[in-house]
Design a protein around this motif. Structure first.
Motif, PDB file in Angstrom:
ATOM      1  N   LEU A 191     115.447  28.119  75.743  1.00 63.73           N
ATOM      2  CA  LEU A 191     115.480  27.177  74.618  1.00 63.73           C
ATOM      3  C   LEU A 191     116.342  25.969  74.947  1.00 63.73           C
ATOM      4  CD1 LEU A 191     114.576  29.928  73.283  1.00 63.73           C
ATOM      5  CD2 LEU A 191     115.717  29.151  71.226  1.00 63.73           C
ATOM      6  N   LEU A 192     117.439  26.208  75.643  1.00 59.78           N
ATOM      7  CA  LEU A 192     118.346  25.119  75.986  1.00 59.78           C
ATOM      8  C   LEU A 192     117.819  24.305  77.157  1.00 59.78           C
ATOM      9  CD1 LEU A 192     121.708  27.104  75.780  1.00 59.78           C
ATOM     10  CD2 LEU A 192     120.790  25.521  74.078  1.00 59.78           C
ATOM     11  N   ALA A 193     117.081  24.949  78.056  1.00 54.44           N
ATOM     12  CA  ALA A 193     116.631  24.286  79.278  1.00 54.44           C
ATOM     13  C   ALA A 193     115.734  23.086  78.996  1.00 54.44           C
ATOM     14  CB  ALA A 193     115.903  25.286  80.170  1.00 54.44           C
ATOM     15  N   VAL A 194     114.977  23.136  77.901  1.00 56.27           N
ATOM     16  CA  VAL A 194     114.063  22.028  77.599  1.00 56.27           C
ATOM     17  C   VAL A 194     114.735  20.922  76.794  1.00 56.27           C
ATOM     18  CG1 VAL A 194     112.054  23.549  77.675  1.00 56.27           C
ATOM     19  CG2 VAL A 194     113.200  23.140  75.491  1.00 56.27           C
ATOM     20  N   THR A 195     116.010  21.099  76.433  1.00 51.48           N
ATOM     21  CA  THR A 195     116.694  20.096  75.619  1.00 51.48           C
ATOM     22  C   THR A 195     117.842  19.412  76.342  1.00 51.48           C
ATOM     23  OG1 THR A 195     118.289  21.680  74.680  1.00 51.48           O
ATOM     24  CG2 THR A 195     116.171  21.439  73.545  1.00 51.48           C
ATOM     25  N   SER A 196     118.311  19.976  77.455  1.00 48.89           N
ATOM     26  CA  SER A 196     119.480  19.427  78.141  1.00 48.89           C
ATOM     27  C   SER A 196     119.316  19.602  79.648  1.00 48.89           C
ATOM     28  CB  SER A 196     120.753  20.136  77.673  1.00 48.89           C
ATOM     29  OG  SER A 196     121.822  19.947  78.571  1.00 48.89           O
ATOM     30  N   VAL A 197     119.592  18.546  80.405  1.00 53.52           N
ATOM     31  CA  VAL A 197     119.453  18.615  81.855  1.00 53.52           C
ATOM     32  C   VAL A 197     120.473  19.572  82.460  1.00 53.52           C
ATOM     33  CG1 VAL A 197     120.978  16.635  82.286  1.00 53.52           C
ATOM     34  CG2 VAL A 197     119.213  17.247  83.964  1.00 53.52           C
ATOM     35  N   ASP A 198     121.685  19.631  81.894  1.00 54.10           N
ATOM     36  CA  ASP A 198     122.690  20.558  82.410  1.00 54.10           C
ATOM     37  C   ASP A 198     122.272  22.006  82.193  1.00 54.10           C
ATOM     38  OD1 ASP A 198     124.406  18.535  83.290  1.00 54.10           O
ATOM     39  OD2 ASP A 198     125.340  18.341  81.326  1.00 54.10           O
ATOM     40  N   ASP A 199     121.737  22.288  81.003  1.00 47.16           N
ATOM     41  CA  ASP A 199     121.249  23.645  80.743  1.00 47.16           C
ATOM     42  C   ASP A 199     120.019  23.961  81.591  1.00 47.16           C
ATOM     43  OD1 ASP A 199     123.129  24.465  78.728  1.00 47.16           O
ATOM     44  OD2 ASP A 199     122.153  23.073  77.368  1.00 47.16           O
ATOM     45  N   ALA A 200     119.197  22.954  81.854  1.00 48.78           N
ATOM     46  CA  ALA A 200     118.025  23.164  82.709  1.00 48.78           C
ATOM     47  C   ALA A 200     118.450  23.561  84.113  1.00 48.78           C
ATOM     48  CB  ALA A 200     117.175  21.892  82.753  1.00 48.78           C
ATOM     49  N   ARG A 201     119.503  22.931  84.608  1.00 45.53           N
ATOM     50  CA  ARG A 201     120.005  23.250  85.944  1.00 45.53           C
ATOM     51  C   ARG A 201     120.497  24.701  86.004  1.00 45.53           C
ATOM     52  NH1 ARG A 201     123.377  19.371  86.164  1.00 45.53           N
ATOM     53  NH2 ARG A 201     121.815  17.945  87.005  1.00 45.53           N
ATOM     54  N   VAL A 202     121.251  25.101  84.987  1.00 46.66           N
ATOM     55  CA  VAL A 202     121.739  26.485  84.933  1.00 46.66           C
ATOM     56  C   VAL A 202     120.561  27.454  84.832  1.00 46.66           C
ATOM     57  CG1 VAL A 202     123.105  28.140  83.613  1.00 46.66           C
ATOM     58  CG2 VAL A 202     123.934  25.802  83.912  1.00 46.66           C
ATOM     59  N   PHE A 203     119.570  27.089  84.015  1.00 47.11           N
ATOM     60  CA  PHE A 203     118.404  27.953  83.846  1.00 47.11           C
ATOM     61  C   PHE A 203     117.666  28.156  85.162  1.00 47.11           C
ATOM     62  CE2 PHE A 203     113.802  28.280  83.348  1.00 47.11           C
ATOM     63  CZ  PHE A 203     113.689  29.426  82.581  1.00 47.11           C
ATOM     64  N   LEU A 204     117.449  27.076  85.904  1.00 43.33           N
ATOM     65  CA  LEU A 204     116.708  27.187  87.166  1.00 43.33           C
ATOM     66  C   LEU A 204     117.432  28.089  88.159  1.00 43.33           C
ATOM     67  CD1 LEU A 204     115.504  23.495  87.547  1.00 43.33           C
ATOM     68  CD2 LEU A 204     114.122  25.491  86.943  1.00 43.33           C
ATOM     69  N   LEU A 205     118.732  27.956  88.241  1.00 47.38           N
ATOM     70  CA  LEU A 205     119.505  28.815  89.131  1.00 47.38           C
ATOM     71  C   LEU A 205     119.457  30.277  88.677  1.00 47.38           C
ATOM     72  CD1 LEU A 205     122.697  26.668  89.832  1.00 47.38           C
ATOM     73  CD2 LEU A 205     121.176  27.625  91.571  1.00 47.38           C
ATOM     74  N   THR A 211     108.272  30.262  88.947  1.00 47.93           N
ATOM     75  CA  THR A 211     109.397  29.466  89.427  1.00 47.93           C
ATOM     76  C   THR A 211     108.983  28.035  89.712  1.00 47.93           C
ATOM     77  OG1 THR A 211     110.362  31.471  90.407  1.00 47.93           O
ATOM     78  CG2 THR A 211     111.220  29.352  91.166  1.00 47.93           C
ATOM     79  N   VAL A 212     107.838  27.850  90.370  1.00 51.78           N
ATOM     80  CA  VAL A 212     107.356  26.493  90.660  1.00 51.78           C
ATOM     81  C   VAL A 212     107.087  25.739  89.369  1.00 51.78           C
ATOM     82  CG1 VAL A 212     105.442  25.173  91.627  1.00 51.78           C
ATOM     83  CG2 VAL A 212     106.443  27.065  92.936  1.00 51.78           C
ATOM     84  N   PHE A 213     106.456  26.411  88.398  1.00 47.83           N
ATOM     85  CA  PHE A 213     106.217  25.744  87.111  1.00 47.83           C
ATOM     86  C   PHE A 213     107.529  25.335  86.460  1.00 47.83           C
ATOM     87  CE2 PHE A 213     106.164  25.904  82.514  1.00 47.83           C
ATOM     88  CZ  PHE A 213     105.135  25.024  82.207  1.00 47.83           C
ATOM     89  N   PHE A 243     103.330  18.603  80.930  1.00 50.22           N
ATOM     90  CA  PHE A 243     104.582  18.960  81.588  1.00 50.22           C
ATOM     91  C   PHE A 243     105.770  18.239  80.970  1.00 50.22           C
ATOM     92  CE2 PHE A 243     103.823  20.877  86.042  1.00 50.22           C
ATOM     93  CZ  PHE A 243     102.979  21.818  85.490  1.00 50.22           C
ATOM     94  N   GLY A 244     105.522  17.144  80.300  1.00 51.33           N
ATOM     95  CA  GLY A 244     106.603  16.410  79.658  1.00 51.33           C
ATOM     96  C   GLY A 244     106.815  16.794  78.203  1.00 51.33           C
ATOM     97  N   ASP A 245     105.970  17.673  77.688  1.00 54.85           N
ATOM     98  CA  ASP A 245     106.071  18.130  76.299  1.00 54.85           C
ATOM     99  C   ASP A 245     106.994  19.350  76.261  1.00 54.85           C
ATOM    100  OD1 ASP A 245     105.765  19.171  73.772  1.00 54.85           O
ATOM    101  OD2 ASP A 245     103.609  18.783  73.686  1.00 54.85           O
ATOM    102  N   SER A 246     108.170  19.184  75.668  1.00 54.98           N
ATOM    103  CA  SER A 246     109.160  20.267  75.674  1.00 54.98           C
ATOM    104  C   SER A 246     108.656  21.510  74.963  1.00 54.98           C
ATOM    105  CB  SER A 246     110.467  19.784  75.042  1.00 54.98           C
ATOM    106  OG  SER A 246     110.243  19.371  73.702  1.00 54.98           O
ATOM    107  N   ALA A 247     107.863  21.339  73.896  1.00 60.61           N
ATOM    108  CA  ALA A 247     107.350  22.497  73.163  1.00 60.61           C
ATOM    109  C   ALA A 247     106.377  23.304  74.020  1.00 60.61           C
ATOM    110  CB  ALA A 247     106.674  22.046  71.873  1.00 60.61           C
ATOM    111  N   PHE A 248     105.506  22.604  74.742  1.00 60.95           N
ATOM    112  CA  PHE A 248     104.550  23.295  75.618  1.00 60.95           C
ATOM    113  C   PHE A 248     105.276  24.018  76.745  1.00 60.95           C
ATOM    114  CE2 PHE A 248     102.198  23.166  79.653  1.00 60.95           C
ATOM    115  CZ  PHE A 248     101.139  23.988  79.340  1.00 60.95           C
ATOM    116  N   VAL A 249     106.228  23.336  77.362  1.00 59.52           N
ATOM    117  CA  VAL A 249     106.975  23.947  78.468  1.00 59.52           C
ATOM    118  C   VAL A 249     107.728  25.174  77.985  1.00 59.52           C
ATOM    119  CG1 VAL A 249     108.862  23.601  80.114  1.00 59.52           C
ATOM    120  CG2 VAL A 249     107.159  21.796  79.752  1.00 59.52           C
ATOM    121  N   LEU A 250     108.380  25.067  76.812  1.00 52.88           N
ATOM    122  CA  LEU A 250     109.114  26.211  76.276  1.00 52.88           C
ATOM    123  C   LEU A 250     108.174  27.380  76.014  1.00 52.88           C
ATOM    124  CD1 LEU A 250     111.652  27.551  75.202  1.00 52.88           C
ATOM    125  CD2 LEU A 250     111.210  26.456  72.991  1.00 52.88           C
ATOM    126  N   ALA A 251     107.001  27.106  75.481  1.00 49.53           N
ATOM    127  CA  ALA A 251     106.037  28.181  75.212  1.00 49.53           C
ATOM    128  C   ALA A 251     105.681  28.927  76.485  1.00 49.53           C
ATOM    129  CB  ALA A 251     104.780  27.596  74.563  1.00 49.53           C
TER     130      ALA A 251
END
Length: 434
Positions: A326-340, A370-372, A112-120
């Motif tokens: 792609l951005l969600a796994v590299t930036s917390v701000d982009d992750a927030r936008v992605f989740l919404l 969504t939970v993942f 879950f902490g591996d950005s490449a795995f999460v992005l995949a």
């Protein structure tokens, strides 16, 4: 055709029949079915190639007059064709993961902490892609694979290769014109204009004619291969009329003094409102933000087109969500936008699966993805998550953002539970009869 199949199932079956049974000169003229061929030529040739295999499954599905044909063999073939062509998405996801690996700030302590795995997972198990392609039925996974591959190649510095794949994509499906401005501006700025240092302090940009010619050659060659045969047959206007059916408007050529005159004014306004993507294009032209800035510009161009575009399909929301992954796994701000955006955007696709038996399927798939997304992105950005977490607070989101998403649960319970019950109670005799 039975009611368990979507309209798009028949659309693509008909296109298989058209390209298999008719000469190329009649592809964009055939109108036996209301679902006429209205994708660019590369997709027509794609259907032509599939039809050569489809004939071994069931030749009857390739008859133009055999409308609404849905034998088991035809269903198996079309479903299998989506699965096989998704290999393009798998390859593109691999290339995108390679880009994110270069940005890792710390070693992952878990998957879950591996950005490449999460992005995949975010790309390959995307809820929207799954229900649109594998339940509703389309070929978006293959097409998004081309988009993501072009983004990955440009992000890796292979600009001409990226331009090649994007040009191919546009000749498969023209909806991706939404994000073409981002590609044009970024490639012109980062590839065609080269830096010149003056006095070790001032940087000037000089246009490289050679690079511009190379870029133009690739785009024009791909487009020429695609549309060339139809230009030679003097059918370009006919093809373009299918791709851009502007005659299907709500209004007559002359304005009547009625409500639809207001629509005409609104339509003119929305044409101007397409300029909403200009700030993003201005940003990547004047500032060198690297591949993150490029991908953000793609997302914003897609968002502007989705909000203000003409004849927008519901699936166009994925043109925003997938690059944003792609951005969600590299930036917390982009992750927030992605989740919404992914939560609301994917929920908006629920009406595509509207029968009762499909409801548990779409709800379970939606919740799983969504939970993942929340748990995995929280793990990646746990150090940067500064939001207080109340009882019903969601990872990475503020209290109001969390409340907004929880209201979707209430909305779903009402629309799929309370409202049908109220309708049944108000029509009690007829409900008993049914």
């Amino acid at each position: 055709m039975s009611d368990i199949h979507s309209t798009d199932f028949e659309v693509h079956r008909n296109w298989l029949a058209i390209t298999h049974s008719l000469p190329i000169s009649k592809w964009y003229h055939e109108n036996t079915s209301e679902w006429t061929l209205d994708y660019p030529p590369f997709f027509a040739h794609f259907e032509f190639g599939l039809s050569k295999i489809a004939k071994f499954f069931d030749p009857k599905m390739l008859e133009v007059t055999n409308l609404n044909y849905d034998s088991k063999a035809a269903i198996y073939f079309q479903r299998l064709s989506v699965i096989v062509t998704d290999l393009m998405l798998v390859y593109a996801a691999k290339e995108c993961c390679a880009v994110t690996k270069t940005l890792k700030r710390r070693q992952p302590t878990s998957l879950f902490g591996d950005s490449a795995f999460v992005l995949a997972v975010l790309l390959l198990a995307n809820f929207g892609l799954f229900i649109i392609d594998h339940i509703h039925f389309q070929y978006n996974g293959f097409l998004f694979g081309l988009l993501l591959l072009s983004v990955a190649k440009i992000s890796q510095g292979e600009n001409l290769t990226g331009a090649f794949w994007f040009a191919v994509l546009l000749n498969f499906k023209h909806i991706y014109l939404y994000v073409a401005p981002a590609f044009i501006v970024y490639l012109l700025r980062s590839y065609c204009f080269t830096e010149i240092n003056k006095d070790n302090s001032v940087r000037w940009r000089s246009l490289s004619i050679v690079r511009l010619a190379a870029l133009g050659f690739i785009v024009l060659t791909i487009t020429g291969i695609s549309f060339g045969p139809f230009i030679a047959m003097n059918q370009l206007p006919q093809v373009l009329s299918r791709l851009f059916p502007f005659k299907r408007g709500l209004c007559h050529a002359y304005w009547a003094p009625n409500f639809w005159a207001l629509y005409n004014i609104l339509d003119k306004f929305l044409t101007v409102a397409a300029l909403t993507m200009m700030p993003a294009l201005f940003r990547i032209w004047h500032y060198h933000d690297g591949w993150r800035g490029f991908v953000r510009c793609i997302v914003l161009c897609a968002y502007s087109s989705f909000l203000f575009g003409w004849h927008v399909h519901e699936k166009a929301i994925l043109i925003i969500i997938l690059p944003l992954s792609l951005l969600a796994v590299t930036s917390v701000d982009d992750a927030r936008v992605f989740l919404l955006l992914s939560t609301v955007g994917h929920y908006s696709l629920f009406p595509l699966l509207f029968t009762r038996p499909e409801t548990p399927i779409k709800v379970c798939l939606f919740c799983a993805f969504t939970v993942f997304s929340f748990l995995a992105l929280q793990q990646i950005h746990r150090v940067e998550d500064k939001h207080p977490r109340p009882a019903l607070g969601l990872p990475l989101l503020s209290v109001f953002e969390s409340l907004y998403l929880w209201l979707l649960v209430a909305l779903f319970l009402y629309t799929d539970g309370v409202h049908p019950l109220l309708v049944c109670l108000l029509n009690y005799p007829s409900c008993l009869c049914s």
